[in-house]
Design an enzyme around this catalytic site. Structure first.
Site, short mmCIF file in Angstrom:
data_model
loop_
_atom_site.label_atom_id
_atom_site.label_comp_id
_atom_site.label_asym_id
_atom_site.label_seq_id
_atom_site.Cartn_x
_atom_site.Cartn_y
_atom_site.Cartn_z
N TYR A 95 43.58 -52.85 70.41
CA TYR A 95 45.02 -52.92 70.22
C TYR A 95 45.43 -52.13 68.99
O TYR A 95 44.63 -51.82 68.12
CB TYR A 95 45.50 -54.38 70.11
N CYS A 96 46.72 -51.79 68.95
CA CYS A 96 47.34 -51.17 67.79
C CYS A 96 48.74 -51.77 67.69
O CYS A 96 48.94 -52.92 68.07
CB CYS A 96 47.35 -49.65 67.92
N SER A 97 49.71 -51.04 67.23
CA SER A 97 51.07 -51.57 67.13
C SER A 97 51.68 -51.80 68.49
O SER A 97 52.21 -52.86 68.79
CB SER A 97 51.96 -50.62 66.32
N GLY A 99 50.22 -49.84 71.61
CA GLY A 99 49.26 -49.56 72.67
C GLY A 99 49.00 -48.08 72.90
O GLY A 99 48.39 -47.70 73.89
N ILE A 124 50.10 -55.45 68.89
CA ILE A 124 50.35 -56.60 68.02
C ILE A 124 51.84 -56.97 68.00
O ILE A 124 52.19 -58.13 67.81
CB ILE A 124 49.81 -56.37 66.58
#
Length: 164
Positions: A95-97, A99, A124
């Site tokens: 995951y990141c901020s 996707g 997230i």
């Protein structure tokens, strides 16, 4: 290539050509080479998976999912990550901020032979938008979410927005 796309995304967002939903952003900037998992599905099996955070260390320190391993994006090191995950069939959620960056990192793991990798749809931000807990660098639950930049912060609907 993704760094160029991220730059273009930021520029277009700043000039008013932004998408109306996270799904539209992901449709535009991702190849969908890695299947998505929803935050609700991840929440059901969170203890059964390995979580990899593909954001920068400053973002991770402010907020991350519980038990996530920091792997970064700009300085991602495949060899170091492989040492942490021996089983190539283990379920891995990156995951990141939102996707976008996480798809890049997941693609690298897929090329290295990992077979059960997912990209967290909405990252997230969507996790927090669904009231799921995030943790800071000392392992304490927090409402603060590092939003990468002011333009991306519009996708975070809940929590306290933190910028560098």
């Amino acid at each position: 290539m993704k760094q160029i796309i991220l730059y273009i995304f930021i520029c277009f967002s700043a000039s008013g050509f932004s998408q109306k939903s996270i799904s539209e952003v992901l449709d535009k900037y991702n190849e969908e080479s890695i299947p998505y998992i929803t935050v609700k599905d991840l929440f059901k099996k969170e203890k059964e998976v390995i979580l990899l955070d593909a954001r920068e260390s400053s973002e991770f320190e402010v907020s991350h999912l519980k038990n996530a391993l920091f792997v970064g994006y700009d300085n991602f090191n495949l060899k170091r990550t492989i040492k942490k995950i021996n089983n190539k069939q283990q379920t891995i959620i990156v995951y990141c901020s939102l996707g976008i960056r996480s798809e890049d990192i997941a693609e690298k793991l897929k090329k290295a032979g990992y077979t059960n990798i997912y990209n967290l749809h909405g990252g997230i931000f969507e996790w927090k938008n669904n009231n799921f807990p995030v943790y800071n660098s000392i392992g304490k639950e927090t409402d603060s979410i590092h939003t990468f930049n002011h333009e991306w912060s519009k996708w975070l609907k809940k929590g306290i927005k933190i910028y560098d």
